[in-house]
Design a protein around this motif. Structure first.
Motif, PDB file in Angstrom:
ATOM      1  N   GLN A  29       0.833  -1.195   0.000  1.00  0.00           N
ATOM      2  CA  GLN A  29       0.000   0.000   0.000  1.00  0.00           C
ATOM      3  C   GLN A  29       0.871   1.249   0.000  1.00  0.00           C
ATOM      4  OE1 GLN A  29      -2.548  -0.669   3.396  1.00  0.00           O
ATOM      5  NE2 GLN A  29      -4.035  -1.846   2.201  1.00  0.00           N
ATOM      6  N   PHE A  30       1.981   1.203   0.733  1.00  0.00           N
ATOM      7  CA  PHE A  30       2.930   2.325   0.701  1.00  0.00           C
ATOM      8  C   PHE A  30       3.575   2.440  -0.675  1.00  0.00           C
ATOM      9  CE2 PHE A  30       7.411   3.568   0.832  1.00  0.00           C
ATOM     10  CZ  PHE A  30       7.310   4.865   1.340  1.00  0.00           C
ATOM     11  N   ALA A  31       4.002   1.306  -1.220  1.00  0.00           N
ATOM     12  CA  ALA A  31       4.713   1.309  -2.503  1.00  0.00           C
ATOM     13  C   ALA A  31       3.858   1.843  -3.643  1.00  0.00           C
ATOM     14  CB  ALA A  31       5.197  -0.106  -2.824  1.00  0.00           C
ATOM     15  N   THR A  32       2.561   1.593  -3.573  1.00  0.00           N
ATOM     16  CA  THR A  32       1.653   2.024  -4.647  1.00  0.00           C
ATOM     17  C   THR A  32       0.913   3.324  -4.317  1.00  0.00           C
ATOM     18  OG1 THR A  32      -0.152   0.688  -3.740  1.00  0.00           O
ATOM     19  CG2 THR A  32       1.271  -0.356  -5.399  1.00  0.00           C
ATOM     20  N   SER A  33       1.115   3.824  -3.076  1.00  0.00           N
ATOM     21  CA  SER A  33       0.392   5.026  -2.603  1.00  0.00           C
ATOM     22  C   SER A  33      -1.108   4.836  -2.698  1.00  0.00           C
ATOM     23  CB  SER A  33       0.812   6.261  -3.421  1.00  0.00           C
ATOM     24  OG  SER A  33       2.194   6.500  -3.300  1.00  0.00           O
ATOM     25  N   ASN A  34      -1.555   3.611  -2.452  1.00  0.00           N
ATOM     26  CA  ASN A  34      -2.979   3.286  -2.554  1.00  0.00           C
ATOM     27  C   ASN A  34      -3.379   2.464  -1.331  1.00  0.00           C
ATOM     28  OD1 ASN A  34      -5.541   2.375  -3.131  1.00  0.00           O
ATOM     29  ND2 ASN A  34      -5.064   1.720  -5.221  1.00  0.00           N
ATOM     30  N   PRO A  35      -4.225   3.019  -0.443  1.00  0.00           N
ATOM     31  CA  PRO A  35      -4.613   2.304   0.780  1.00  0.00           C
ATOM     32  C   PRO A  35      -5.469   1.075   0.538  1.00  0.00           C
ATOM     33  CG  PRO A  35      -5.909   4.304   0.533  1.00  0.00           C
ATOM     34  CD  PRO A  35      -4.855   4.349  -0.531  1.00  0.00           C
ATOM     35  N   ASP A  36      -5.928   0.878  -0.688  1.00  0.00           N
ATOM     36  CA  ASP A  36      -6.770  -0.279  -1.006  1.00  0.00           C
ATOM     37  C   ASP A  36      -5.997  -1.406  -1.692  1.00  0.00           C
ATOM     38  OD1 ASP A  36      -9.084   0.976   0.013  1.00  0.00           O
ATOM     39  OD2 ASP A  36      -9.332   2.083  -1.860  1.00  0.00           O
ATOM     40  N   THR A  37      -4.708  -1.222  -1.865  1.00  0.00           N
ATOM     41  CA  THR A  37      -3.894  -2.212  -2.579  1.00  0.00           C
ATOM     42  C   THR A  37      -3.804  -3.528  -1.806  1.00  0.00           C
ATOM     43  OG1 THR A  37      -2.536  -0.574  -3.732  1.00  0.00           O
ATOM     44  CG2 THR A  37      -1.558  -2.752  -3.404  1.00  0.00           C
ATOM     45  N   GLU A  38      -3.927  -4.623  -2.512  1.00  0.00           N
ATOM     46  CA  GLU A  38      -3.703  -5.954  -1.968  1.00  0.00           C
ATOM     47  C   GLU A  38      -2.437  -6.537  -2.609  1.00  0.00           C
ATOM     48  OE1 GLU A  38      -5.256  -7.629   0.418  1.00  0.00           O
ATOM     49  OE2 GLU A  38      -6.665  -5.997   0.780  1.00  0.00           O
ATOM     50  N   PRO A  39      -1.648  -7.315  -1.869  1.00  0.00           N
ATOM     51  CA  PRO A  39      -0.412  -7.887  -2.428  1.00  0.00           C
ATOM     52  C   PRO A  39      -0.687  -9.051  -3.375  1.00  0.00           C
ATOM     53  CG  PRO A  39      -0.703  -8.624  -0.166  1.00  0.00           C
ATOM     54  CD  PRO A  39      -1.804  -7.630  -0.438  1.00  0.00           C
ATOM     55  N   THR A  40      -1.119  -8.734  -4.576  1.00  0.00           N
ATOM     56  CA  THR A  40      -1.393  -9.774  -5.566  1.00  0.00           C
ATOM     57  C   THR A  40      -0.091 -10.376  -6.066  1.00  0.00           C
ATOM     58  OG1 THR A  40      -1.336  -8.203  -7.404  1.00  0.00           O
ATOM     59  CG2 THR A  40      -3.472  -8.552  -6.320  1.00  0.00           C
ATOM     60  N   ASN A  41      -0.202 -11.502  -6.705  1.00  0.00           N
ATOM     61  CA  ASN A  41       0.982 -12.173  -7.231  1.00  0.00           C
ATOM     62  C   ASN A  41       1.692 -11.297  -8.257  1.00  0.00           C
ATOM     63  OD1 ASN A  41       2.287 -14.747  -6.804  1.00  0.00           O
ATOM     64  ND2 ASN A  41       1.998 -15.088  -8.986  1.00  0.00           N
ATOM     65  N   ALA A  42       0.922 -10.634  -9.114  1.00  0.00           N
ATOM     66  CA  ALA A  42       1.514  -9.775 -10.148  1.00  0.00           C
ATOM     67  C   ALA A  42       2.280  -8.618  -9.509  1.00  0.00           C
ATOM     68  CB  ALA A  42       0.415  -9.252 -11.071  1.00  0.00           C
ATOM     69  N   LEU A  43       1.716  -8.018  -8.471  1.00  0.00           N
ATOM     70  CA  LEU A  43       2.366  -6.887  -7.813  1.00  0.00           C
ATOM     71  C   LEU A  43       3.635  -7.332  -7.088  1.00  0.00           C
ATOM     72  CD1 LEU A  43       2.124  -3.866  -7.259  1.00  0.00           C
ATOM     73  CD2 LEU A  43       0.769  -4.409  -5.235  1.00  0.00           C
ATOM     74  N   ILE A  44       3.562  -8.488  -6.453  1.00  0.00           N
ATOM     75  CA  ILE A  44       4.744  -9.016  -5.768  1.00  0.00           C
ATOM     76  C   ILE A  44       5.863  -9.298  -6.770  1.00  0.00           C
ATOM     77  CG2 ILE A  44       5.636 -11.011  -4.482  1.00  0.00           C
ATOM     78  CD1 ILE A  44       2.918 -11.169  -3.077  1.00  0.00           C
TER      79      ILE A  44
END
Length: 316
Positions: free
Chosen positions: A34-49
């Motif tokens: 959420q910090f890395a994307t500046s988005n409080p709704d972000t979930e650590p999906t496989n693609a993002l990881i």
């Protein structure tokens, strides 16, 4: 080869024995992304990881360093200060575990070996609150209501067994052994290995009255459950327990900030008082790992923890 959206995180968590640890790792990694994307709704999906793991070392290092600085300056809503050093280190540890796992899978070249943990400052005040103040908190709970019966169970478990909040919320009804007057807990660092602790009569009676008011729930149901909102009948959370203790302390007029861990401090301090400073006996109550395994066997043989618990029962 990664097959689906959750493989990396799910496989990382498969190696963690405790459900609480798995939940905390997932929460901590969610916070980083959420910090890395500046988005409080972000979930650590496989693609993002995978996207993070494929960053160049210098860029990844800079990102994690900025995240650490953010953690150090982030307000702590519960205490009014900033995040505790232990919280910062735990979140960095979750991130290190992810990277170490990914390196074993040849999914990344990133290393965080040069990012140091925060120095944890030991507790300066371990006195907690006095037995009289604790009695004031207990007097507020209404034993004629389901909520009051539950809250008395929670308060007594904190006081007579010096439990951590995670140990209370993970207990199920089946962990209460009425015949042998004991409670099974899955404590810090134990994974799913159980530890039995003797119950004082007052605490056991409170538990029995509470469970009777709940129409004798099944052994697999949580020992303490929510009584309002969307969580009625569901397992209490650690945050819910924290807020409950703060509320009772405020109603009791206690100026000191009282948390579940401060109640644990209070129990341990009172135990040292009533045993004349017998560290060996109180270690059985607190479950600190200061003594070696042989001494633990000796303590179990002599039933030190049960003696201390019964002494604590007499104080309230």
């Amino acid at each position: 080869m990664v097959q689906d959206e959750e493989d990396i995180l799910d496989e990382l968590l498969m190696d963690k024995r405790s459900e609480t640890t798995k939940r905390e790792y997932r929460k901590d990694l969610r916070d980083f992304f959420q910090f890395a994307t500046s988005n409080p709704d972000t979930e650590p999906t496989n693609a993002l990881i995978k996207e993070f793991l494929q960053l160049p070392q210098a860029k990844a290092f800079s990102l994690v360093l900025r995240y650490k600085h953010n953690l150090k300056t982030r307000p702590n809503k519960q205490t009014g200060g900033t995040l505790a050093e232990a919280t910062i280190n735990r979140r960095l540890a979750a991130l290190r575990s992810l990277i170490q796992y990914a390196r074993r899978r040849n999914l990344t070249e990133i290393t965080l070996q040069d990012i140091e943990n925060e120095r944890v400052i030991p507790y300066r005040d371990t006195s907690g609150i006095s037995p009289a103040q604790f009695e004031q908190m207990m007097a507020i709970a209404n034993p004629d209501t389901l909520k009051g019966k539950r809250d008395l169970v929670i308060l007594r478990l904190f006081w007579t067994l010096a439990l951590r909040r995670g140990e209370i919320v993970t207990c199920d009804v089946g962990d209460v052994d009425v015949a042998n007057k004991r409670l099974r807990i899955y404590g810090k660092g134990y994974g799913r290995q159980d530890i039995w602790m003797a119950l004082g009569q007052g605490t056991l009676t409170s538990i029995q009255e509470y469970l009777a008011a709940r129409n004798h729930p099944k052994p697999t149901e949580p020992l303490v459950v929510g009584t309002k909102g969307l969580n009625i009948g569901g397992r209490m959370s650690g945050d819910g327990l924290y807020k409950l203790i703060r509320r009772y302390a405020n109603l009791a007029g206690i100026e000191k900030i009282v948390s579940p861990h401060r109640l644990r401090h209070a129990s341990i301090t009172a135990a040292l008082d009533v045993t004349g400073g017998n560290l060996r006996e109180v270690q059985r109550l607190s479950r600190h790992t200061n003594f070696n395994a042989l001494e633990r066997y000796d303590d179990n043989r002599q039933g030190h923890q049960e003696n201390v618990t019964n002494l604590l029962e007499d104080l309230i």
